[in-house]
Design a protein around this motif. Structure first.
Motif, PDB file in Angstrom:
ATOM      1  N   GLY A 141     -18.894  50.287 -80.501  1.00 18.90           N
ATOM      2  CA  GLY A 141     -18.380  50.234 -79.138  1.00 18.90           C
ATOM      3  C   GLY A 141     -17.001  50.857 -79.026  1.00 18.90           C
ATOM      4  N   ARG A 142     -16.134  50.576 -80.000  1.00 23.03           N
ATOM      5  CA  ARG A 142     -14.797  51.173 -79.989  1.00 23.03           C
ATOM      6  C   ARG A 142     -14.860  52.679 -80.206  1.00 23.03           C
ATOM      7  NH1 ARG A 142     -12.515  46.394 -83.971  1.00 23.03           N
ATOM      8  NH2 ARG A 142     -12.598  44.728 -82.418  1.00 23.03           N
ATOM      9  N   ALA A 143     -15.763  53.111 -81.069  1.00 23.76           N
ATOM     10  CA  ALA A 143     -15.887  54.544 -81.327  1.00 23.76           C
ATOM     11  C   ALA A 143     -16.341  55.291 -80.076  1.00 23.76           C
ATOM     12  CB  ALA A 143     -16.878  54.783 -82.471  1.00 23.76           C
ATOM     13  N   LEU A 144     -17.253  54.699 -79.314  1.00 22.64           N
ATOM     14  CA  LEU A 144     -17.701  55.330 -78.070  1.00 22.64           C
ATOM     15  C   LEU A 144     -16.552  55.470 -77.085  1.00 22.64           C
ATOM     16  CD1 LEU A 144     -21.162  53.586 -77.508  1.00 22.64           C
ATOM     17  CD2 LEU A 144     -20.760  55.977 -78.098  1.00 22.64           C
ATOM     18  N   LEU A 145     -15.657  54.478 -77.070  1.00 24.53           N
ATOM     19  CA  LEU A 145     -14.543  54.512 -76.130  1.00 24.53           C
ATOM     20  C   LEU A 145     -13.442  55.464 -76.593  1.00 24.53           C
ATOM     21  CD1 LEU A 145     -13.868  53.125 -73.451  1.00 24.53           C
ATOM     22  CD2 LEU A 145     -12.521  51.463 -74.729  1.00 24.53           C
ATOM     23  N   LEU A 146     -13.392  55.772 -77.895  1.00 20.81           N
ATOM     24  CA  LEU A 146     -12.327  56.620 -78.424  1.00 20.81           C
ATOM     25  C   LEU A 146     -12.313  57.983 -77.748  1.00 20.81           C
ATOM     26  CD1 LEU A 146     -10.044  56.926 -80.509  1.00 20.81           C
ATOM     27  CD2 LEU A 146     -11.752  57.731 -82.153  1.00 20.81           C
ATOM     28  N   GLY A 147     -13.498  58.537 -77.502  1.00 20.19           N
ATOM     29  CA  GLY A 147     -13.563  59.847 -76.865  1.00 20.19           C
ATOM     30  C   GLY A 147     -13.154  59.840 -75.402  1.00 20.19           C
ATOM     31  N   ARG A 148     -13.125  58.646 -74.780  1.00 20.60           N
ATOM     32  CA  ARG A 148     -12.747  58.548 -73.367  1.00 20.60           C
ATOM     33  C   ARG A 148     -11.389  57.905 -73.184  1.00 20.60           C
ATOM     34  NH1 ARG A 148     -17.074  58.626 -69.913  1.00 20.60           N
ATOM     35  NH2 ARG A 148     -15.451  58.932 -68.341  1.00 20.60           N
ATOM     36  N   ALA A 149     -10.655  57.677 -74.289  1.00 22.52           N
ATOM     37  CA  ALA A 149      -9.352  57.000 -74.198  1.00 22.52           C
ATOM     38  C   ALA A 149      -8.433  57.761 -73.256  1.00 22.52           C
ATOM     39  CB  ALA A 149      -8.725  56.893 -75.582  1.00 22.52           C
ATOM     40  N   GLY A 150      -7.813  57.018 -72.339  1.00 20.40           N
ATOM     41  CA  GLY A 150      -6.884  57.600 -71.388  1.00 20.40           C
ATOM     42  C   GLY A 150      -7.535  58.077 -70.103  1.00 20.40           C
ATOM     43  N   THR A 151      -8.875  58.061 -70.023  1.00 19.95           N
ATOM     44  CA  THR A 151      -9.555  58.550 -68.827  1.00 19.95           C
ATOM     45  C   THR A 151     -10.220  57.447 -68.028  1.00 19.95           C
ATOM     46  OG1 THR A 151     -11.639  58.961 -70.011  1.00 19.95           O
ATOM     47  CG2 THR A 151     -10.004  60.737 -69.996  1.00 19.95           C
ATOM     48  N   LEU A 152     -10.328  56.246 -68.584  1.00 17.95           N
ATOM     49  CA  LEU A 152     -10.999  55.140 -67.915  1.00 17.95           C
ATOM     50  C   LEU A 152     -10.001  54.054 -67.553  1.00 17.95           C
ATOM     51  CD1 LEU A 152     -14.209  54.798 -70.122  1.00 17.95           C
ATOM     52  CD2 LEU A 152     -14.030  55.869 -67.882  1.00 17.95           C
ATOM     53  N   ARG A 153     -10.160  53.473 -66.368  1.00 16.00           N
ATOM     54  CA  ARG A 153      -9.300  52.376 -65.936  1.00 16.00           C
ATOM     55  C   ARG A 153      -9.743  51.072 -66.584  1.00 16.00           C
ATOM     56  NH1 ARG A 153     -11.030  53.899 -60.833  1.00 16.00           N
ATOM     57  NH2 ARG A 153     -11.703  51.748 -60.502  1.00 16.00           N
ATOM     58  N   THR A 154      -8.790  50.166 -66.704  1.00 17.57           N
ATOM     59  CA  THR A 154      -9.094  48.841 -67.236  1.00 17.57           C
ATOM     60  C   THR A 154     -10.188  48.156 -66.439  1.00 17.57           C
ATOM     61  OG1 THR A 154      -6.874  48.517 -68.124  1.00 17.57           O
ATOM     62  CG2 THR A 154      -8.135  46.541 -67.615  1.00 17.57           C
ATOM     63  N   SER A 155     -10.103  48.238 -65.125  1.00 16.20           N
ATOM     64  CA  SER A 155     -11.087  47.557 -64.283  1.00 16.20           C
ATOM     65  C   SER A 155     -12.484  48.123 -64.485  1.00 16.20           C
ATOM     66  CB  SER A 155     -10.687  47.664 -62.808  1.00 16.20           C
ATOM     67  OG  SER A 155     -10.514  49.023 -62.430  1.00 16.20           O
ATOM     68  N   SER A 156     -12.596  49.445 -64.671  1.00 13.63           N
ATOM     69  CA  SER A 156     -13.918  50.061 -64.879  1.00 13.63           C
ATOM     70  C   SER A 156     -14.500  49.645 -66.222  1.00 13.63           C
ATOM     71  CB  SER A 156     -13.807  51.575 -64.799  1.00 13.63           C
ATOM     72  OG  SER A 156     -13.310  51.989 -63.551  1.00 13.63           O
ATOM     73  N   VAL A 157     -13.692  49.752 -67.278  1.00 15.98           N
ATOM     74  CA  VAL A 157     -14.171  49.350 -68.606  1.00 15.98           C
ATOM     75  C   VAL A 157     -14.483  47.863 -68.622  1.00 15.98           C
ATOM     76  CG1 VAL A 157     -13.607  49.252 -71.065  1.00 15.98           C
ATOM     77  CG2 VAL A 157     -12.832  51.185 -69.697  1.00 15.98           C
ATOM     78  N   GLY A 158     -13.642  47.060 -67.969  1.00 19.03           N
ATOM     79  CA  GLY A 158     -13.873  45.621 -67.925  1.00 19.03           C
ATOM     80  C   GLY A 158     -15.188  45.264 -67.269  1.00 19.03           C
ATOM     81  N   THR A 159     -15.536  45.981 -66.204  1.00 10.41           N
ATOM     82  CA  THR A 159     -16.815  45.727 -65.535  1.00 10.41           C
ATOM     83  C   THR A 159     -17.980  46.025 -66.466  1.00 10.41           C
ATOM     84  OG1 THR A 159     -15.859  46.255 -63.368  1.00 10.41           O
ATOM     85  CG2 THR A 159     -18.264  46.340 -63.565  1.00 10.41           C
ATOM     86  N   MET A 160     -17.897  47.146 -67.185  1.00 11.91           N
ATOM     87  CA  MET A 160     -18.958  47.479 -68.140  1.00 11.91           C
ATOM     88  C   MET A 160     -19.060  46.421 -69.242  1.00 11.91           C
ATOM     89  SD  MET A 160     -18.751  51.646 -68.553  1.00 11.91           S
ATOM     90  CE  MET A 160     -17.016  51.688 -69.000  1.00 11.91           C
ATOM     91  N   ILE A 161     -17.920  45.956 -69.714  1.00 14.25           N
ATOM     92  CA  ILE A 161     -17.913  44.943 -70.772  1.00 14.25           C
ATOM     93  C   ILE A 161     -18.569  43.662 -70.289  1.00 14.25           C
ATOM     94  CG2 ILE A 161     -16.412  43.411 -72.101  1.00 14.25           C
ATOM     95  CD1 ILE A 161     -14.424  45.746 -72.289  1.00 14.25           C
ATOM     96  N   LEU A 162     -18.179  43.216 -69.089  1.00 16.03           N
ATOM     97  CA  LEU A 162     -18.688  41.946 -68.586  1.00 16.03           C
ATOM     98  C   LEU A 162     -20.185  42.021 -68.296  1.00 16.03           C
ATOM     99  CD1 LEU A 162     -17.855  39.102 -67.985  1.00 16.03           C
ATOM    100  CD2 LEU A 162     -17.186  39.816 -65.672  1.00 16.03           C
ATOM    101  N   VAL A 163     -20.641  43.118 -67.702  1.00 19.49           N
ATOM    102  CA  VAL A 163     -22.071  43.278 -67.425  1.00 19.49           C
ATOM    103  C   VAL A 163     -22.867  43.292 -68.728  1.00 19.49           C
ATOM    104  CG1 VAL A 163     -23.819  44.889 -66.569  1.00 19.49           C
ATOM    105  CG2 VAL A 163     -21.764  44.433 -65.220  1.00 19.49           C
ATOM    106  N   THR A 164     -22.363  44.016 -69.729  1.00 20.06           N
ATOM    107  CA  THR A 164     -23.054  44.075 -71.021  1.00 20.06           C
ATOM    108  C   THR A 164     -23.093  42.711 -71.690  1.00 20.06           C
ATOM    109  OG1 THR A 164     -22.292  46.355 -71.303  1.00 20.06           O
ATOM    110  CG2 THR A 164     -23.097  45.233 -73.260  1.00 20.06           C
ATOM    111  N   THR A 165     -22.001  41.960 -71.609  1.00 21.36           N
ATOM    112  CA  THR A 165     -21.957  40.630 -72.214  1.00 21.36           C
ATOM    113  C   THR A 165     -22.924  39.681 -71.533  1.00 21.36           C
ATOM    114  OG1 THR A 165     -19.619  40.959 -72.778  1.00 21.36           O
ATOM    115  CG2 THR A 165     -20.458  38.700 -72.800  1.00 21.36           C
ATOM    116  N   LEU A 166     -22.936  39.697 -70.214  1.00 21.59           N
ATOM    117  CA  LEU A 166     -23.856  38.818 -69.478  1.00 21.59           C
ATOM    118  C   LEU A 166     -25.308  39.164 -69.800  1.00 21.59           C
ATOM    119  CD1 LEU A 166     -22.072  38.709 -66.000  1.00 21.59           C
ATOM    120  CD2 LEU A 166     -22.116  36.914 -67.746  1.00 21.59           C
ATOM    121  N   LEU A 167     -25.599  40.446 -69.917  1.00 21.80           N
ATOM    122  CA  LEU A 167     -26.955  40.862 -70.284  1.00 21.80           C
ATOM    123  C   LEU A 167     -27.301  40.375 -71.680  1.00 21.80           C
ATOM    124  CD1 LEU A 167     -29.511  42.460 -69.620  1.00 21.80           C
ATOM    125  CD2 LEU A 167     -28.367  44.519 -70.454  1.00 21.80           C
ATOM    126  N   ALA A 168     -26.347  40.457 -72.616  1.00 20.09           N
ATOM    127  CA  ALA A 168     -26.589  40.006 -73.983  1.00 20.09           C
ATOM    128  C   ALA A 168     -26.900  38.514 -74.026  1.00 20.09           C
ATOM    129  CB  ALA A 168     -25.373  40.308 -74.857  1.00 20.09           C
TER     130      ALA A 168
END
Length: 395
Positions: free
Chosen positions: A260-287
């Motif tokens: 998961g961290r490696a996937l984000l490494l290529g997008r570092a600096g281009t994604l907002r906290t709120s956008s990444v946070g939404t993806m994290i929370l949706v993925t966690t709830l699905l898990a």
């Protein structure tokens, strides 16, 4: 180097000592594991103080002192392992050490020194740190088998004293170097004069609504994540899952954190906290939904582990970048200290509370539902962050 060694020796290695201590000392598992609770509570209680110290004195003395304190705490544990109050005191020292040397202070160093590239730097650091358990657990077990658990504790203490402490002295910048790297001066980012200086909450860079949102989100999410991690093996065992399948599931989570961290490494600096946070929370709830609603077969458990591990690993990066993104470097260390305090205390308390709930209700599914509810509650904090971003975005 120091994050790998610190996480491996201070945090992950403890689990390997539980069984040999039970056999040699006759203590119960809960009595031994209470040391982890003591460490987390100490870590949380001291985090605001560490934030102040980082701002006042810089990272070099703080993180060097933390490594020395961790080594001394481990030495105390090794020398007097059979006295409960000494055991808990030693782990209070280790908890204090963790607050001074692990991710939060390391992130503060990178935010100060990496400037506009702090997101990529933090992502890279957590990517490396994700291998701490892989690199250190097998050698620690080998030392336990060869030298006994007392000898292994001395080895861990030596790693902190003779590897981490010198590296912190040689490699970390002084406070003046921090200020020079960020171009800050005493008028823009004045150093606080008190350990619990409430002036932080009146500084122009500090945003109360963002702080409340991050506190709700980080505290609830990390508490639920810690509870799920700590209770996953007994929960799956109570649901009749074979131990081989459980271990396969648990072993998958770590590599997926790194992925998961490696996937984000290529997008570092281009994604907002709120956008990444939404993806994290949706993925966690699905898990968690997969875990509780589908049969606990190897296929579905591996799907759960993949989703949960990727989200958990990415969340570590968000914890490191959110304050800098929304408030800047001048208040980063102190703000992160207060956020860490609430999160660590909740991480210490929630697993204990859920264990009591499980004992009372005798239903492992009730515990998983409770964890899911806490993850859902963390959405309230993320909603505040979204609202703050929308208000600050240019029309």
């Amino acid at each position: 180097m120091t994050q790998l060694t610190g996480w491996g020796t201070l945090y992950y290695g403890f689990s390997l000592f539980i069984e040999p201590m039970q056999q040699d000392l006759g203590w119960s598992r809960s009595q031994i594991q209470s040391a982890a609770t003591v460490a987390l509570l100490t870590w949380g209680a001291l985090s605001p103080v560490v934030g102040y110290l980082l701002t006042q004195y810089g990272s070099r003395p703080v993180m060097t002192g933390g490594s020395v304190l961790g080594g001394v705490g481990l030495f105390v544990w090794a020398l007097w392992p059979s006295t409960p109050w000494v055991f808990w005191s030693a782990w209070a020292m280790v908890g204090a050490s963790m607050s001074m040397v692990l991710y939060e202070p390391a992130f503060a160093v990178l935010v100060r020194t990496a400037r506009d590239h702090y997101q990529a730097a933090i992502t890279a650091l957590t990517l490396v740190g994700g291998f701490a358990s892989t690199f250190f657990l097998p050698p620690i077990q080998w030392v336990i088998d060869g030298w006994g658990w007392h000898g292994a504790i001395f080895a861990l203490a030596g790693a902190n004293l003779f590897v981490c402490a010198p590296l912190h002295v040689l490699g970390l910048p002084s406070r003046s170097a921090h200020s020079s790297a960020t171009g800050t001066d005493s008028q823009e980012a004045p150093a606080p004069t008190k350990l619990f200086d409430m002036g932080l909450f009146r500084e122009p860079a500090f945003k109360p609504s963002v702080f409340v949102g991050l506190a709700l989100w980080f505290t609830l999410f990390q508490a639920a994540s810690t509870a799920l991690t700590f209770l996953l093996i007994p929960l799956l065992s109570a649901r009749g899952v074979p131990m081989a399948t459980i271990l396969l599931c648990v072993a998958t989570i770590g590599p997926m954190q790194v992925a998961g961290r490696a996937l984000l490494l290529g997008r570092a600096g281009t994604l907002r906290t709120s956008s990444v946070g939404t993806m994290i929370l949706v993925t966690t709830l699905l898990a968690v939904a997969v875990l509780i609603s589908l049969p606990p077969t190897p296929t579905w458990l591996l799907l759960f582990a993949g989703l949960y591990g990727a989200a958990k690993g990415t969340m570590t990066i968000v914890r490191g970048t959110a304050v800098a993104e929304h408030m800047g470097a001048s208040v980063y260390a102190r703000t992160n200290g207060w956020l860490a305090m609430t999160a660590k205390i909740a991480q210490a308390v929630l697993p204990v509370g859920l264990t009591v709930l499980w004992t009372s209700w005798k239903d492992p599914d009730a515990v998983i539902w409770a964890i899911l509810a806490v993850f859902l509650l963390s959405m309230s904090g993320l909603a505040v962050i979204h609202q703050q971003y929308e208000q600050s975005a240019p029309a």
